[in-house]
Structures are given as structure tokens and as C-alpha cells.
Design an enzyme around this catalytic site. Structure first.
Site, PDB file in Angstrom:
ATOM      1  N   GLN A 202       0.856  -1.190   0.000  1.00  0.00           N
ATOM      2  CA  GLN A 202       0.000   0.000   0.000  1.00  0.00           C
ATOM      3  C   GLN A 202       0.890   1.236   0.000  1.00  0.00           C
ATOM      4  O   GLN A 202       1.821   1.322   0.797  1.00  0.00           O
ATOM      5  CB  GLN A 202      -0.841  -0.027   1.284  1.00  0.00           C
ATOM      6  N   ARG A 204       0.713   5.707  -0.497  1.00  0.00           N
ATOM      7  CA  ARG A 204       0.095   6.964  -0.905  1.00  0.00           C
ATOM      8  C   ARG A 204       1.184   7.982  -1.175  1.00  0.00           C
ATOM      9  O   ARG A 204       0.913   9.152  -1.387  1.00  0.00           O
ATOM     10  CB  ARG A 204      -0.878   7.459   0.164  1.00  0.00           C
ATOM     11  N   ASN A 205       2.440   7.516  -1.158  1.00  0.00           N
ATOM     12  CA  ASN A 205       3.598   8.393  -1.345  1.00  0.00           C
ATOM     13  C   ASN A 205       4.504   7.830  -2.434  1.00  0.00           C
ATOM     14  O   ASN A 205       4.420   6.652  -2.767  1.00  0.00           O
ATOM     15  CB  ASN A 205       4.401   8.480  -0.040  1.00  0.00           C
ATOM     16  N   GLY A 298       3.576  -2.022   7.442  1.00  0.00           N
ATOM     17  CA  GLY A 298       4.791  -1.463   8.025  1.00  0.00           C
ATOM     18  C   GLY A 298       4.495  -0.754   9.337  1.00  0.00           C
ATOM     19  O   GLY A 298       3.467  -0.981   9.968  1.00  0.00           O
ATOM     20  N   ASP A 300       3.312   2.153  11.631  1.00  0.00           N
ATOM     21  CA  ASP A 300       2.328   3.234  11.585  1.00  0.00           C
ATOM     22  C   ASP A 300       1.524   3.207  10.286  1.00  0.00           C
ATOM     23  O   ASP A 300       1.278   4.248   9.673  1.00  0.00           O
ATOM     24  CB  ASP A 300       3.049   4.587  11.745  1.00  0.00           C
ATOM     25  N   HIS A 301       1.125   2.022   9.894  1.00  0.00           N
ATOM     26  CA  HIS A 301       0.382   1.843   8.651  1.00  0.00           C
ATOM     27  C   HIS A 301      -0.935   2.626   8.709  1.00  0.00           C
ATOM     28  O   HIS A 301      -1.714   2.474   9.638  1.00  0.00           O
ATOM     29  CB  HIS A 301       0.107   0.351   8.435  1.00  0.00           C
ATOM     30  N   ALA A 302      -1.179   3.427   7.688  1.00  0.00           N
ATOM     31  CA  ALA A 302      -2.419   4.208   7.572  1.00  0.00           C
ATOM     32  C   ALA A 302      -2.644   5.115   8.779  1.00  0.00           C
ATOM     33  O   ALA A 302      -3.778   5.465   9.090  1.00  0.00           O
ATOM     34  CB  ALA A 302      -3.632   3.299   7.353  1.00  0.00           C
TER      35      ALA A 302
END
Lengths: 396, 396
Positions: A202, A204-205, A298, A300-302
Site C-alpha cells: 500500500q 500513498r507516497n 509497516g 504506523d500503517h495508515a
């Protein structure tokens, strides 16, 4: 291949038959309509794409509370996050109130076209105690500063529930023709590639060396045939890098640093909830739906800010019942450049510590890039850094 | 923990009871004696240490031929390499010929002390056809230039078979007090560490970054709790780095680049056979005996020159029957520095090729070190390079 969640095959709610869809579009013109929230529209896209198999539409209050409390649908199936269509009093016309079927309008596309037709099973008023309870259970907080909470708390108090038929995938296919893919398409692609084990990542970066290495480590550890880089194409926090720039950066990284035919780069149309552990579970559900056997979670996921502990999103997978999900989790730790090892390491995999790690804060990275300087090779591949530099200079 | 090969517990042939051993030493003084070959003495140490469980001594000709042909002991158990005690006509005194029990003298320790007492089941003359057949099957060649063949072809034609009781571990405990360990000791250590999965790495050389990475990759891929670096302490080819230098270099690498308590550094007393695939199998057998669940087989494992194809030693594990061994194999490919990735990669794990890899021939490395220059960091860790530099300068 791994089975979809709670189903033998995917149940995408997109109406793929052209004639049937044309009929529905025509019907929708006559139906009372309502412009839904961005979150509800994103959920429609996820439902349309098969990612939210086996859901058939939006939840009513009792189902949402069951999901919030016990992570279970009313039929007992595991589901970690309420999928709701909440609207404000203003939006709720008398025509909608008295209708059996309504048209849902897309707030994210100019002209607000119809995105779906809904069988309106119920319109319920949700009390602030109920919605706060749902938010507290889902996000672990009701803090209105939390970047995901307003999508639940600020949209009204009318819960529209019932099955939907989806007519399009909103703005995603047009904005991201190379990257937006449905769960149906990804499953077909995985089958065609002949991949058995697939580890999904996943993001977003844009992906830095640390993320590259995390994927490579996970691929090795689970002996995956391929990596599915599956990026969020929906709404982010202000200041996040635009999806198109991120997409280009990720493609450059894969092209230059992964063997051919070992990575599939795709994206899905959903907004970030920043719900930490609960969102990690939802992420796992829809990665199972698109055919991944493993999912990287990983640190601190989301997550967002300090709302969650660094491993909360990993630990929750140990707390759910064993038969909740078929997909398996790869638990990642921090990866970063170790100055003593002279390579990217996963924390705990070398004898060195914090002082030996080379890191640059996100703020500092943006300053470097905006100044037209490349990121150091310990942080980013040069091909990736260049794309980011161009972007930051263009907005500086 | 994984079971020993063909046995519930290890059957080390070292006589550990002090009184019994003292009695045997006394008895040996009266027995006819024979100085065995270096290879036979090394086998005695392996038998003593439990590494060759469940063997009870040296094989007779029919058992050796069964092993050579079918990789099976006469009782049907898998065994890949003949373990023989062959002596020349000159060594075979009339006293030995007529004895039931004899003392075996150690050729590798000054004064040739007794290493074992043997129940002499048979003395057979092996024909040159027979020994050549055994050599051909074991080494894939009878070429006398092959570095391992002379240990079979040049030691005589009298095969002494029968069970042995071993009185000491030859020169290994004294020369390598920190490193020589028996299979019994390693099993106990693994149990004490609480390791379930252990991946063993065979080495006869100092470990460069490529070997470090191979171990780390294997550890990740098999999810091992620990790595057993298990080095050969016996005879090597002329020009190989002395065991003590190698030992120091390996310890430096582990100390600086592996997390604490994840690596066990040990060694075993055996001579290299350079028998390629067959030796890889033997290596696997005795790693299973010392409690490793996995064994790394890289390119050209235990090979020499061009006698074996680069993956022969991996492929042979696919050819043996599934129940031959319990230990599992990690098949490694070449690892080396990729100039484009700027890190150590395993061939096939990055999109780059031969031209992008940074390698230095062994000859060139020795020249660099002998000139007092450090090896480049792409090849060796600085702490390792320094130890090697000191050695090469001392012999330059």
C-alpha cells in the site's frame, strides 16, 4: 489463487452489461437524486471495482455498529470499517425521502453526474452518540483534528442504506488511465502472469529506497512471485504529493531497480481514512480481493500524527480471529540507510542503532527538492529524486 | 528441533566416559597400530563428533559401492559419499592383518598418537576398477588433477572396515578452541538459544559482502531464527587462506554487521573433498545432524575448477528421493555489488546484468591486499579487509 473475502468469486457492483447500464442511466434521469459525500462516492467506486466484495451496498446503522463494535457484518462475516452513505438534512429532499430507488450524484466530477443507482432500503437518523461511538471504535478517537474523522462526523446525520448498482468509476479511469485498476482486472492480471504468491504494498507516497527495500525484503521473505504496488488514487491530506507525480516516481523506481515482470503497478480509487489499525485491516481485505496472498503492514500503517502506536496496525492482525482473513500479513519494521552497514537495512537486522541511521525529515526533503537539489542517494534513487525535484520546483 | 539423519538422537563415536576412554587408551598401547590417511583421520573426527550419525565406522567395499552407485547404505539409508579407511600395502603389518582390534594413529598430530580403536571387521583388497568406479561416481571424474580425487586414489588398495571408538578430536580442539564444535555441542547450543529455524552456511573462505548478503537473504527467505556459520577447519587447497585468519575475518564481519545473538560461528574438522554435488549432499547431512533446519547451497558449492556446472550441487537435491533428508535447501545464486543498484544484489533480483556488477578476481584481490591496500567496500567490509591485508602482507 486466494479466494475473495467471504465469496467464491468477486461481486463487483459495476454494471458491466452495456445495455443494462444504458437502461439504468436512462432510469436515473427520472429518479430523485442526491449528491453524496466524497467518502460515499469513493466507497461506490470500491464497491464497483470488486474491492469491497461481498458487500452489496451501504450499511444501515445496526450493521455499521456491528462492524464498529465486533468487526462483523450482521451475517457474521469479518469486516473492519463501516461503509456508509451519510447525508445532511439539507440534501434530503422530499422526493428522496419517499423514493424506493434514487440516483447518487458524484461530488468529485464536474457537473455531478450519476455514479450509482441505489435501492433505498432505509433512511435512518443517526444520533450523535451513535456516530461518535462508531467513530471512536473505528478511529480510536473522536478528535475532529484527526484527518479521517470529519468524513464521518461532518457529513450529516441521515444514513442511507441499501444495495447499489454502479455506473462508472468516477474520475479515476480518466485521471489515471495507466494506473487505476479494478480488483477484477488485477485478479485477471495476476492469473495471466501466473503468479501464485503476490505481496501487496500500500502506498500513498512516492517510494524511496526504504520502501523499495521493504518490498524486496517482503518479497524474499514470503517467496512471492511478484509485488503488487497498489497505490491510493483518492483524496489525501493537504500537502501530500499529487497522485500523478507519485505514479511517475514509482514507475521510475520499478523500471530501474526491479527485475522485469516482477512488479505490477496499479491503483485504486478510495480516500485515505487514516484510521490506522482498522484501515490496515480494510486494506488487507481488499488486497485479498484483488488476489494478493500477502500484504505488507509497516510501521504506523495508515496512521496520522500520534493517534496510533507504531505497531498497532500490525498487532490488530493478531487479535482478530484466525479465519477472519485468508490473506497473510508481512510485518515490516522501519527501513533506512545505515551509515555503518552502508546499505538500507530493516531496523533489527543490523547491530547498529538510531545514531547510525541516515534519515532526513519530510520537511527537510521538500526544502532540498524545492531548492532544486537532488535527494541524497541514501534516501532516494536519482531517477525518483529528479521527478520529485521537478514537481517541487514547479510549485515552489 | 530437526532430527538427526536416520536416528532419534546423535550417535557420536567419541568415548565420552573418562574411565572407559582411559581403558581404551591403555588397551590401544597393546594393539597393533596403523597410521591412517589424513582423510580417514578426518572421518574419525566427524564420526566422533556426531556429524556422521548414524554411521558406526568405516565402510567395506560393498557398502562403499552401494553409496557410490545409489547413495544408500546397505540398510537403505541415504548416504552420499563413501567413508572409507584405505591404507597401502606397506602400512599393513602382519600384526594388523591378524588382529580383531587395532589402534588407528593420527597422521596430522606430531608423534602420531592414537585417535581411535577399531574393530576390524574386514580387510579387503580393492581393485583399481572398483576404486575408480567409486571415484567416478563420487567426484564425477577420475582425473588425478582433481584436488579431491587423490585422497581416494593415492592411499593404497586395502580397505579396512568396521566400527570405531574415537579417543580425541585430533588437532582441532587445540588449534581452534573457540571455533571447533561437535554436532552434539551445536545441537545443545541451538536448543539453548531457543532457535527453531536455523540456516547453515558452509565456508572455507573469509566472508566478503557477497557472502554476508547471501546469509542475510537466506535467513530472511527461510525466516530463520539464526545463522550457523559452519566453517571447515581441515585441509584445504594450497593457497587457500589459513583457517585462523579466516576465522578472525568472519568474526569481525559478524560482530560489526549482524545483530547480536543471530549468528553462531563454529567449525568442524574435516578435509575438503571438492566433490561438488555429492559433497553438497554430505554437507547437508551433517548440517541436519548439528540441528540446522536449512542449508545454503550457492553456485558451484564444494566445487573446484570446471569439474561441475554452477548449479549441479543444487540440482542434485531435486534428484534424490524426498525422504532422503529432512533438512531443506536454500538455493542461492551469485551475489555481488551492482553498480547501478549501489548495493549487493543476488543475480536475478535486479534488472541489471553482468556489465553492471562490480567484481574483482581472487588473484587481483590477493595482489591488492599484498600491496597493503584495502579491498574496495563493494567487495569486503573494512574490518574484514584489514585482517586479510595483514595476513597477505605477512606472507608477501
Amino acid at each position: 489463487m486466494i479466494k475473495p473475502h467471504g465469496a467464491e468469486t468477486l461481486t463487483p457492483l459495476y454494471v458491466s452489461d452495456d445495455a443494462e447500464r444504458a437502461g439504468l442511466i436512462k432510469e436515473a434521469e427520472q429518479l430523485p437524486s442526491i449528491t453524496v459525500s466524497s467518502g460515499a462516492a469513493a466507497s461506490a467506486v470500491m464497491l464497483a471495482s470488486g474491492y469491497f466484495t461481498p458487500l452489496t451496498g451501504y450499511m444501515n446503522i445496526s450493521e455499521a455498529i456491528s462492524v464498529a463494535n465486533d468487526m462483523k457484518l450482521l451475517n457474521g462475516l469479518f469486516w473492519p470499517v463501516p461503509i456508509m452513505n451519510i447525508v445532511s438534512e439539507d440534501q434530503l429532499t422530499n422526493e428522496v425521502r419517499s423514493a424506493d430507488r434514487i440516483a447518487l450524484l458524484d461530488p468529485n466530477v464536474e457537473g455531478n453526474p450519476v455514479i450509482a443507482v441505489m435501492d433505498l432500503s432505509a433512511i435512518e437518523t443517526i444520533s450523535s452518540a451513535q456516530i461518535n461511538h462508531i467513530i471512536e471504535k473505528t478511529f480510536g478517537t473522536t478528535d475532529s483534528e484527526h484527518p479521517g474523522v470529519p468524513a464521518f462526523s461532518d457529513v450529516g446525520d441521515n444514513v442511507l442504506s441499501g444495495p447499489i448498482q454502479v455506473l462508472n468509476y468516477s474520475y479515476f479511469p480518466e485521471d489515471f488511465p495507466d494506473t487505476f485498476r479494478t480488483a477484477v482486472e488485477i485478479r485477471a492480471d495476476i492469473a495471466e502472469r501466473g503468479w501464485e504468491k503476490v505481496v501487496a504494498f500500500q502506498t500513498r507516497n512516492p517510494m524511496h529506497r526504504a520502501h523499495e527495500e521493504l518490498c524486496k525484503i517482503a518479497q524474499k521473505e514470503v517467496n512471492a512471485d511478484g509485488v503488487l504496488i497498489h497505490m491510493l488514487l483518492g483524496k489525501l491530506k493537504p500537502g501530500d504529493i499529487p497522485a500523478a507525480v507519485r505514479d511517475a516516481a514509482i514507475r521510475a523506481m520499478v523500471q530501474h531497480y526491479f527485475p522485469e515482470n516482477t512488479v505490477s503497478i496499479t491503483g485504486y480509487g478510495f480516500d485515505m481514512l487514516y484510521a490506522g489499525p482498522r484501515e490496515a485491516l480494510l486494506h488487507a481485505v481488499f488486497r485479498q480481493n484483488c488476489g494478493a496472498s500477502h500484504f505488507i503492514v509497516g510501521r504506523d500503517h495508515a496512521g496520522a500524527g500520534d493517534y496510533y502506536g507504531p505497531f498497532d496496525a500490525q498487532e490488530i492482525f493478531d487479535e482478530i480471529s484466525e479465519d477472519a482473513l485468508e490473506i497473510e500479513i508481512f510485518k515490516g519494521n522501519w527501513t533506512m540507510w545505515c551509515k555503518k552497514c552502508n546499505e538500507i537495512v530493516m531496523m533489527g537486522d543490523c547491530p547498529h542503532g538510531q545514531d547510525d541511521y541516515f534519515t532526513i525529515s519530510g520537511t527537510k526533503q521538500r526544502e532540498i527538492l524545492a531548492a532544486g537539489e537532488p535527494l541524497p542517494p541514501e534516501i532516494a534513487r536519482p531517477e525518483v529524486a529528479e521527478i520529485l525535484m521537478e514537481y517541487y520546483q514547479s510549485v515552489a
